[in-house]
Design a protein around this motif. Sequence first.
Motif, PDB file in Angstrom:
ATOM      1  N   ARG A 186       0.834  -1.205   0.000  1.00 37.14           N
ATOM      2  CA  ARG A 186       0.000   0.000   0.000  1.00 37.14           C
ATOM      3  C   ARG A 186       0.864   1.249   0.000  1.00 37.14           C
ATOM      4  NH1 ARG A 186      -1.573   3.399   3.669  1.00 37.14           N
ATOM      5  NH2 ARG A 186      -0.932   2.147   5.435  1.00 37.14           N
ATOM      6  N   GLU A 187       1.900   1.261   0.824  1.00 38.85           N
ATOM      7  CA  GLU A 187       2.775   2.439   0.913  1.00 38.85           C
ATOM      8  C   GLU A 187       3.595   2.627  -0.361  1.00 38.85           C
ATOM      9  OE1 GLU A 187       3.649   5.852   2.233  1.00 38.85           O
ATOM     10  OE2 GLU A 187       2.465   4.550   3.538  1.00 38.85           O
ATOM     11  N   PHE A 188       4.093   1.532  -0.921  1.00 36.59           N
ATOM     12  CA  PHE A 188       4.875   1.613  -2.158  1.00 36.59           C
ATOM     13  C   PHE A 188       3.996   2.128  -3.297  1.00 36.59           C
ATOM     14  CE2 PHE A 188       9.210   0.085  -2.917  1.00 36.59           C
ATOM     15  CZ  PHE A 188       9.367   0.423  -4.252  1.00 36.59           C
ATOM     16  N   LYS A 189       2.760   1.632  -3.354  1.00 34.08           N
ATOM     17  CA  LYS A 189       1.826   2.089  -4.392  1.00 34.08           C
ATOM     18  C   LYS A 189       1.523   3.574  -4.211  1.00 34.08           C
ATOM     19  CE  LYS A 189      -2.843   1.438  -6.119  1.00 34.08           C
ATOM     20  NZ  LYS A 189      -4.156   0.898  -5.844  1.00 34.08           N
ATOM     21  N   GLU A 190       1.287   3.995  -2.984  1.00 31.17           N
ATOM     22  CA  GLU A 190       1.021   5.409  -2.703  1.00 31.17           C
ATOM     23  C   GLU A 190       2.216   6.278  -3.085  1.00 31.17           C
ATOM     24  OE1 GLU A 190      -0.960   8.812  -1.724  1.00 31.17           O
ATOM     25  OE2 GLU A 190      -1.741   6.805  -2.047  1.00 31.17           O
ATOM     26  N   THR A 191       3.418   5.792  -2.801  1.00 30.29           N
ATOM     27  CA  THR A 191       4.633   6.522  -3.165  1.00 30.29           C
ATOM     28  C   THR A 191       4.701   6.737  -4.674  1.00 30.29           C
ATOM     29  OG1 THR A 191       5.880   5.792  -1.242  1.00 30.29           O
ATOM     30  CG2 THR A 191       7.154   6.377  -3.189  1.00 30.29           C
ATOM     31  N   ILE A 192       4.450   5.685  -5.429  1.00 27.72           N
ATOM     32  CA  ILE A 192       4.500   5.805  -6.895  1.00 27.72           C
ATOM     33  C   ILE A 192       3.397   6.727  -7.392  1.00 27.72           C
ATOM     34  CG2 ILE A 192       4.311   4.534  -9.065  1.00 27.72           C
ATOM     35  CD1 ILE A 192       5.674   2.191  -7.568  1.00 27.72           C
ATOM     36  N   ASN A 193       2.230   6.666  -6.786  1.00 25.79           N
ATOM     37  CA  ASN A 193       1.145   7.577  -7.169  1.00 25.79           C
ATOM     38  C   ASN A 193       1.515   9.036  -6.906  1.00 25.79           C
ATOM     39  OD1 ASN A 193      -0.794   5.823  -8.277  1.00 25.79           O
ATOM     40  ND2 ASN A 193      -1.500   5.232  -6.248  1.00 25.79           N
ATOM     41  N   ILE A 194       2.172   9.305  -5.803  1.00 26.17           N
ATOM     42  CA  ILE A 194       2.596  10.683  -5.494  1.00 26.17           C
ATOM     43  C   ILE A 194       3.652  11.138  -6.496  1.00 26.17           C
ATOM     44  CG2 ILE A 194       3.798  12.128  -3.810  1.00 26.17           C
ATOM     45  CD1 ILE A 194       2.372  10.459  -1.613  1.00 26.17           C
ATOM     46  N   ILE A 195       4.611  10.269  -6.791  1.00 27.46           N
ATOM     47  CA  ILE A 195       5.637  10.619  -7.786  1.00 27.46           C
ATOM     48  C   ILE A 195       4.967  10.911  -9.125  1.00 27.46           C
ATOM     49  CG2 ILE A 195       7.612   9.743  -9.102  1.00 27.46           C
ATOM     50  CD1 ILE A 195       8.283   8.059  -6.541  1.00 27.46           C
ATOM     51  N   ALA A 196       4.004  10.079  -9.512  1.00 32.17           N
ATOM     52  CA  ALA A 196       3.281  10.276 -10.775  1.00 32.17           C
ATOM     53  C   ALA A 196       2.566  11.619 -10.776  1.00 32.17           C
ATOM     54  CB  ALA A 196       2.299   9.140 -11.007  1.00 32.17           C
ATOM     55  N   VAL A 230       3.349  14.347  -9.034  1.00 28.92           N
ATOM     56  CA  VAL A 230       4.344  15.426  -9.106  1.00 28.92           C
ATOM     57  C   VAL A 230       4.904  15.554 -10.515  1.00 28.92           C
ATOM     58  CG1 VAL A 230       6.645  16.132  -8.310  1.00 28.92           C
ATOM     59  CG2 VAL A 230       4.947  15.346  -6.655  1.00 28.92           C
ATOM     60  N   GLU A 231       5.147  14.422 -11.178  1.00 24.04           N
ATOM     61  CA  GLU A 231       5.716  14.435 -12.532  1.00 24.04           C
ATOM     62  C   GLU A 231       4.642  14.568 -13.612  1.00 24.04           C
ATOM     63  OE1 GLU A 231       8.215  11.021 -13.052  1.00 24.04           O
ATOM     64  OE2 GLU A 231       9.677  11.751 -11.586  1.00 24.04           O
ATOM     65  N   ASN A 232       3.374  14.652 -13.198  1.00 25.94           N
ATOM     66  CA  ASN A 232       2.261  14.754 -14.139  1.00 25.94           C
ATOM     67  C   ASN A 232       2.228  13.558 -15.102  1.00 25.94           C
ATOM     68  OD1 ASN A 232      -0.057  15.985 -15.045  1.00 25.94           O
ATOM     69  ND2 ASN A 232       1.007  17.207 -16.573  1.00 25.94           N
ATOM     70  N   PHE A 287       0.541   6.175 -13.054  1.00 29.25           N
ATOM     71  CA  PHE A 287       1.228   5.122 -12.300  1.00 29.25           C
ATOM     72  C   PHE A 287       2.018   4.235 -13.253  1.00 29.25           C
ATOM     73  CE2 PHE A 287       1.426   0.857 -10.544  1.00 29.25           C
ATOM     74  CZ  PHE A 287       1.822   1.069  -9.226  1.00 29.25           C
ATOM     75  N   GLU A 288       1.406   3.853 -14.354  1.00 29.53           N
ATOM     76  CA  GLU A 288       2.043   2.962 -15.325  1.00 29.53           C
ATOM     77  C   GLU A 288       3.270   3.604 -15.963  1.00 29.53           C
ATOM     78  OE1 GLU A 288      -1.283   3.555 -15.202  1.00 29.53           O
ATOM     79  OE2 GLU A 288      -1.892   1.595 -14.418  1.00 29.53           O
ATOM     80  N   GLU A 289       3.196   4.887 -16.282  1.00 24.94           N
ATOM     81  CA  GLU A 289       4.344   5.575 -16.883  1.00 24.94           C
ATOM     82  C   GLU A 289       5.532   5.603 -15.930  1.00 24.94           C
ATOM     83  OE1 GLU A 289       2.429   8.815 -19.963  1.00 24.94           O
ATOM     84  OE2 GLU A 289       2.272   9.231 -17.820  1.00 24.94           O
ATOM     85  N   VAL A 290       5.266   5.860 -14.660  1.00 23.62           N
ATOM     86  CA  VAL A 290       6.359   5.903 -13.677  1.00 23.62           C
ATOM     87  C   VAL A 290       6.956   4.513 -13.485  1.00 23.62           C
ATOM     88  CG1 VAL A 290       6.934   6.355 -11.256  1.00 23.62           C
ATOM     89  CG2 VAL A 290       5.477   7.940 -12.502  1.00 23.62           C
ATOM     90  N   THR A 291       6.112   3.498 -13.342  1.00 21.27           N
ATOM     91  CA  THR A 291       6.656   2.149 -13.140  1.00 21.27           C
ATOM     92  C   THR A 291       7.403   1.662 -14.377  1.00 21.27           C
ATOM     93  OG1 THR A 291       4.506   1.174 -13.719  1.00 21.27           O
ATOM     94  CG2 THR A 291       5.010   1.453 -11.377  1.00 21.27           C
ATOM     95  N   ASN A 292       6.911   1.988 -15.562  1.00 21.06           N
ATOM     96  CA  ASN A 292       7.636   1.619 -16.783  1.00 21.06           C
ATOM     97  C   ASN A 292       8.999   2.283 -16.836  1.00 21.06           C
ATOM     98  OD1 ASN A 292       5.757  -0.133 -17.861  1.00 21.06           O
ATOM     99  ND2 ASN A 292       4.706   1.463 -19.016  1.00 21.06           N
ATOM    100  N   LYS A 293       9.056   3.532 -16.415  1.00 17.70           N
ATOM    101  CA  LYS A 293      10.327   4.253 -16.397  1.00 17.70           C
ATOM    102  C   LYS A 293      11.300   3.617 -15.406  1.00 17.70           C
ATOM    103  CE  LYS A 293      11.665   9.054 -16.623  1.00 17.70           C
ATOM    104  NZ  LYS A 293      11.238  10.424 -16.340  1.00 17.70           N
ATOM    105  N   LEU A 294      10.776   3.164 -14.274  1.00 14.89           N
ATOM    106  CA  LEU A 294      11.626   2.530 -13.263  1.00 14.89           C
ATOM    107  C   LEU A 294      12.064   1.125 -13.672  1.00 14.89           C
ATOM    108  CD1 LEU A 294       9.667   3.677 -10.102  1.00 14.89           C
ATOM    109  CD2 LEU A 294      11.953   4.444 -10.782  1.00 14.89           C
ATOM    110  N   LEU A 295      11.181   0.406 -14.351  1.00 10.91           N
ATOM    111  CA  LEU A 295      11.516  -0.954 -14.771  1.00 10.91           C
ATOM    112  C   LEU A 295      12.368  -0.987 -16.036  1.00 10.91           C
ATOM    113  CD1 LEU A 295       8.086  -2.695 -14.110  1.00 10.91           C
ATOM    114  CD2 LEU A 295      10.207  -3.007 -12.824  1.00 10.91           C
TER     115      LEU A 295
END
Length: 111
Positions: free
Chosen positions: A61-71, A73-75, A78-86
């Motif tokens: 839950r916390e990891f998902k929330e973290t990625i949602n917040i990053i998403a 901030v970066e506009n 969730f999928e775009e941020v995780t794809n960038k990280l992976l």
Amino acid sequence: MKEYKTIIDRLDAEKLCRYLSNTKWQILPDLFKGKVKQFLSENGEEVVLIPLSKQFTDYYREFKETINIIAKVENKTFEEVTNKLLNPSQDILKWRISDELTSRGVIPLYS
């Protein structure tokens, strides 16, 4: 939630910390004796918590929330941020060899 768990299992918390450091998030003091990293967004409006251990009951839950917040901030999504990280293209070093041989379409091994 299962699809998020699968994605989060593929992510590395240390890699996420490096990503945030490289994208101008400010690192704040660790929590829980170094088991949780926290970062402040460049604009100072958002804080994310990154659990380094899956032993926390709210890890996913916390990891998902973290990625949602990053998403947010970066506009991005969730999928775009995780794809960038992976699939981080910024980890790939590219260079160009330009000489007489390469201009003819030949790339010799010694170059």
